[in-house]
Design a protein around this motif. Sequence first.
Motif, PDB file in Angstrom:
ATOM      1  N   ALA A   1       0.820  -1.217   0.000  1.00 61.73           N
ATOM      2  CA  ALA A   1       0.000   0.000   0.000  1.00 61.73           C
ATOM      3  C   ALA A   1       0.851   1.263   0.000  1.00 61.73           C
ATOM      4  CB  ALA A   1      -0.939  -0.006   1.200  1.00 61.73           C
ATOM      5  N   LEU A   2       1.934   1.259   0.759  1.00 63.35           N
ATOM      6  CA  LEU A   2       2.807   2.430   0.805  1.00 63.35           C
ATOM      7  C   LEU A   2       3.554   2.612  -0.512  1.00 63.35           C
ATOM      8  CD1 LEU A   2       4.162   2.020   4.423  1.00 63.35           C
ATOM      9  CD2 LEU A   2       2.696   3.881   3.598  1.00 63.35           C
ATOM     10  N   THR A   3       4.048   1.525  -1.076  1.00 62.31           N
ATOM     11  CA  THR A   3       4.791   1.596  -2.335  1.00 62.31           C
ATOM     12  C   THR A   3       3.919   2.116  -3.467  1.00 62.31           C
ATOM     13  OG1 THR A   3       6.211  -0.220  -1.651  1.00 62.31           O
ATOM     14  CG2 THR A   3       6.116   0.229  -4.007  1.00 62.31           C
ATOM     15  N   ARG A   4       2.685   1.687  -3.494  1.00 62.41           N
ATOM     16  CA  ARG A   4       1.774   2.065  -4.576  1.00 62.41           C
ATOM     17  C   ARG A   4       0.915   3.277  -4.233  1.00 62.41           C
ATOM     18  NH1 ARG A   4       3.314  -2.769  -4.753  1.00 62.41           N
ATOM     19  NH2 ARG A   4       3.549  -3.974  -6.647  1.00 62.41           N
TER      20      ARG A   4
ATOM     21  N   GLY B   1      -2.598  -3.235   5.615  1.00 60.62           N
ATOM     22  CA  GLY B   1      -1.474  -3.453   6.522  1.00 60.62           C
ATOM     23  C   GLY B   1      -1.651  -2.803   7.877  1.00 60.62           C
ATOM     24  N   GLY B   2      -2.894  -2.627   8.299  1.00 64.97           N
ATOM     25  CA  GLY B   2      -3.169  -2.036   9.601  1.00 64.97           C
ATOM     26  C   GLY B   2      -3.186  -0.521   9.621  1.00 64.97           C
ATOM     27  N   MET B   3      -3.111   0.111   8.437  1.00 68.20           N
ATOM     28  CA  MET B   3      -3.109   1.575   8.368  1.00 68.20           C
ATOM     29  C   MET B   3      -4.258   2.067   7.492  1.00 68.20           C
ATOM     30  SD  MET B   3       0.903   2.585   7.922  1.00 68.20           S
ATOM     31  CE  MET B   3       1.258   1.350   6.671  1.00 68.20           C
ATOM     32  N   THR B   4      -4.913   3.126   7.959  1.00 71.64           N
ATOM     33  CA  THR B   4      -5.941   3.763   7.137  1.00 71.64           C
ATOM     34  C   THR B   4      -5.245   4.607   6.077  1.00 71.64           C
ATOM     35  OG1 THR B   4      -6.052   5.767   8.490  1.00 71.64           O
ATOM     36  CG2 THR B   4      -7.511   3.918   9.113  1.00 71.64           C
ATOM     37  N   GLU B   5      -6.028   5.087   5.122  1.00 72.10           N
ATOM     38  CA  GLU B   5      -5.449   5.930   4.069  1.00 72.10           C
ATOM     39  C   GLU B   5      -4.811   7.189   4.649  1.00 72.10           C
ATOM     40  OE1 GLU B   5      -9.436   7.741   2.191  1.00 72.10           O
ATOM     41  OE2 GLU B   5      -9.462   5.602   2.693  1.00 72.10           O
ATOM     42  N   TRP B   6      -5.388   7.718   5.740  1.00 75.25           N
ATOM     43  CA  TRP B   6      -4.835   8.929   6.367  1.00 75.25           C
ATOM     44  C   TRP B   6      -3.516   8.618   7.072  1.00 75.25           C
ATOM     45  CZ3 TRP B   6      -9.874   7.556   6.043  1.00 75.25           C
ATOM     46  CH2 TRP B   6     -10.681   8.412   5.298  1.00 75.25           C
ATOM     47  N   GLU B   7      -3.422   7.469   7.686  1.00 74.42           N
ATOM     48  CA  GLU B   7      -2.171   7.084   8.358  1.00 74.42           C
ATOM     49  C   GLU B   7      -1.069   6.810   7.342  1.00 74.42           C
ATOM     50  OE1 GLU B   7      -4.061   5.079  12.363  1.00 74.42           O
ATOM     51  OE2 GLU B   7      -4.053   3.926  10.502  1.00 74.42           O
ATOM     52  N   ARG B   8      -1.418   6.181   6.230  1.00 79.07           N
ATOM     53  CA  ARG B   8      -0.412   5.957   5.186  1.00 79.07           C
ATOM     54  C   ARG B   8       0.078   7.276   4.620  1.00 79.07           C
ATOM     55  NH1 ARG B   8      -4.212   2.283   3.840  1.00 79.07           N
ATOM     56  NH2 ARG B   8      -4.817   3.393   1.958  1.00 79.07           N
TER      57      ARG B   8
END
Length: 94
Positions: free
Chosen positions: A63-66, A74-81
């Motif tokens: 999710a972070l890479t893309r 991976g346990g993170m919301t879009e705002w946390e990412r």
Amino acid sequence: MSQQKVLTLPPVGVEDEEWRTQAACRGHPDPDPIWNPNRPEQAAEGKRICSICPVQARCAEYALTRREPHGTWGGMTEWERDYVLTGRYRHLRR
């Protein structure tokens, strides 16, 4: 009669995405807490599912890479990412 929603992940691509077949959210009967966490309790439920997932770290990396813009990965919301990537929150909830 109401139809039951079932979570389906995007199709596995050519890259090494076999990990998706092991995701705890795969086939989950209520996709809203995972893909549409509009309320804090939904986000908490999505994170709970992630917390027992054997591929949580790989999912977060994906999710972070893309720069995945939606849902809990991976346990993170879009705002946390977004915060992890930029050091600040660009999205504001209403």
